[in-house]
Scaffold this active site. Structure first.
Site, PDB file in Angstrom:
ATOM      1  N   SER B  65       0.906  -0.627  -0.120  1.00 54.56           N
ATOM      2  CA  SER B  65      -0.029   0.370  -0.323  1.00 54.56           C
ATOM      3  C   SER B  65       0.935   1.835  -0.441  1.00 54.56           C
ATOM      4  CB  SER B  65      -1.080  -0.253   1.299  1.00 54.56           C
ATOM      5  OG  SER B  65      -0.334   0.087   2.187  1.00 54.56           O
ATOM      6  N   LYS B 102       0.570   4.316   7.266  1.00 53.22           N
ATOM      7  CA  LYS B 102      -0.396   5.462   6.078  1.00 53.22           C
ATOM      8  C   LYS B 102       0.098   6.520   5.713  1.00 53.22           C
ATOM      9  CE  LYS B 102      -2.680   2.019   4.153  1.00 53.22           C
ATOM     10  NZ  LYS B 102      -2.100   1.233   4.271  1.00 53.22           N
TER      11      LYS B 102
END
Lengths: 425, 148
Positions: B65, B102
């Site tokens: 990701s 993230k």
């Protein structure tokens, strides 16, 4: 003023830092191998689980609800070190008192600034390590301990987790009057019974007692507690260790030393003394914390302070196991290039020897056997000394045996093993 | 195509030991060089990456990701809990009980977690239970390890 900083439910808090799913659930940590509860989250305490309960005696309903973990001493030792390091940002006088408690000296600081400093200390420890702590300020160690208990439990303080007590305030008086004398740091239960006969039931009664009489009836240490309650510093850390809960032996060296043999000799000696104390109170220990530090006042020299927790294969009171752990700990701590000032060790998670069960792989030792194995140890040590470390070693437990199975509930050693780090997606 | 690299110095071979000083000039007879007052020390990569040992933790990355930020599966992340989770920083954050890495992004009044891979949608933090764990300061990526 001096602060006692105490980590809340330390082992459980360490586990929660790396696994937030444990938050809000009843969590218990078990001692090595014998499966006694050595740490409890508030939720587990609320279910009525007492400290030291053997796992197999827990009701099935509780066993189903609760998360019971094997102890992860590598993690707790590392987190303990981090907490101490954060405290070092606030004052140069940090003394480790147990794996989850430190005294922090604030001599010369503006007394009115202390509550704010305590709050900042608490917030910083929480942010940097994730560990919740409570802070108690007072003029003496014994009162700091009382202040810390209030910071943790008393409705007036627990919201902020910081409590400052002066020697003669009404708040101090009210707290001491509520506090049974046996809950005071350094007062053993049997001493408490004898004090009760003299009409001394609360900490306040003891504070008001005739100090001389206390010394005559009991000891110098008991008399010092009276002075401490009155706000006069009388106790050095080495005088006191919490009876029954932990044993600490440490000494400063007469002169600074960088020689590993000096350190080893000192630690062997401390370990032997700690083991004697342990046998005297008929307990066994699950882990040994070893610590080492340079002199913080010698700012001209490079500074180093570190600790490590070595977990024992099984709970023991055997000097040999304890000394071996101390030496193993030292091997991991020692660094070249420093002049060391203090070395010591602490026996963690004591439990009564009588409660202890033999594990599958053990058999009871007779006197004859014990003597024979002592001779064996001496010979082994000699061979290792003369022919090099590790020439002769004791058999190590194989993987998959009864002992190894017993730590299968252990969480990853997040901070000390490369292949067990926290995984993030 | 060529990349420019410059050699910085010797690596410290004994991690977390006291580095020994290296003299910056050759020993000469005669007057001491004033430059010798300033000794070079061995370069300690740990110290370069870990600014605050008490608040720095290592984590292992999983998945793709964050590939746009050069975070590969298996990479080592250096996470400092003492740093503030400002918008734009890459953080380790616990969302609904799961640890994830993230980038924090703020759009108007709302905070999102943004992956750096177009296959992953931004995650709005509104209405989710979340707690920042720490700020990622460095990625250690080994070039010899076989890629999957």
């Amino acid at each position: 003023m001096i602060a006692l900083v105490d980590c809340n439910n330390f082992y459980v808090s360490c586990e929660r830092v790396f696994d937030p799913m444990l938050e809000g659930r009843p969590v218990g940590v078990l001692s090595n191998n014998d499966g006694c509860v050595v740490a409890r989250s508030n939720e587990l305490k609320a279910l009525g689980v007492e400290m030291g309960t053997a796992m197999h005696l827990l009701p099935p309903a509780i066993r189903r609800q609760a998360v019971l973990l094997s102890s992860n001493y590598a993690l707790y030792g590392d987190m303990s070190q981090r907490v101490t390091e954060v405290l070092g940002e606030f004052s140069p006088h940090v003394e480790v008192y147990s794996i989850d408690e430190s005294f922090v000296g604030f001599q010369g600081f503006d007394p009115d600034s202390l509550e704010a400093r305590g709050q900042a200390m608490r917030d910083t420890v929480r942010q940097w390590t994730g560990i919740p702590v409570c802070v108690g300020f007072a003029p003496t160690r014994v009162l700091a301990k009382v202040a810390n208990q209030a910071a943790k439990k008393h409705p007036a303080y627990k919201q902020h987790g910081v409590c400052k007590l002066t020697a003669d305030s009404e708040a101090t008086k009210a707290l001491l009057k509520q506090l049974p004398v046996t809950e005071l740091w350094g007062v053993a239960r049997r001493t408490g019974e004898r004090l009760s006969v003299m009409g001394i039931d609360t900490a306040w009664d003891l504070r008001e007692a005739d100090a001389k009489r206390i010394r005559q009836r009991f000891s110098v240490v008991q008399e010092r507690i009276v002075w401490e309650l009155r706000g006069q510093s009388a106790i050095q850390l080495d005088d006191m260790s919490l009876p029954k809960k932990q044993i600490m032996v440490s000494r400063s060296f007469g002169r600074l030393t960088g020689n590993p043999h000096d350190l080893r000799e000192a630690l062997r000696h401390h370990a032997a003394r700690a083991a004697e104390k342990l046998r005297k109170q008929q307990s066994v220990t699950s882990a040994v914390m070893v610590f080492l530090r340079t002199n913080p006042f010698r700012t001209d020299l490079p500074q180093y302070q570190q600790r490590v927790v070595v977990s024992l294969e099984r709970p023991t009171d055997d000097s040999r196991d304890i000394i071996a752990s101390a030496v193993q700990g030292l091997r991991r701590l020692w660094r070249k290039g420093y002049a060391y000032h203090k070395a010591g060790l602490m026996l963690l998670d004591l439990s009564p020897k009588a409660n202890r069960q033999l594990t599958l792989t053990e058999t009871p030792q007779t006197d004859e056997e014990a003597k024979r194995s002592e001779r064996l140890m001496a010979t082994m040590d000699k061979l290792n000394r003369e022919l090099g470390k590790g020439t002769v070693q004791l058999g190590l437990p194989r993987k998959g045996n009864a002992w190894a199975l017993r730590s299968e509930r252990r969480t990853p050693r997040y901070t000390t093993q490369w292949n067990e780090l926290l995984v993030v997606k | 195509m060529s990349s420019n690299v410059s050699l910085l110095g010797r690596a410290d071979t004994m991690a977390s030991s006291l580095p020994l000083p290296l003299y910056s000039t050759a020993v000469r007879a005669g007057f001491p060089s004033p430059a010798d007052d300033h000794l070079d020390t061995e370069l300690d990569l740990h110290r370069y990456v870990v600014k605050r040992p008490a608040s720095t933790y290592f984590a292992r990355a999983e998945g793709y990701s964050m590939i746009g930020d050069s975070i590969h599966p298996g990479d080592l992340l250096v996470v400092d809990r003492s740093l503030e989770a400002l918008p734009g920083r890459i953080v380790v954050i616990c969302v609904d009980g799961e640890m994830t890495v993230k980038r924090l992004e703020r759009v108007g009044q709302r905070t999102y977690l943004k992956a750096s891979n177009p296959n992953f949608k931004p995650i709005p933090l509104d209405g989710r239970e979340s707690q920042v764990w720490g700020v990622v300061t460095d990625v250690i990526h080994n070039l010899l390890r076989a890629l999957p």
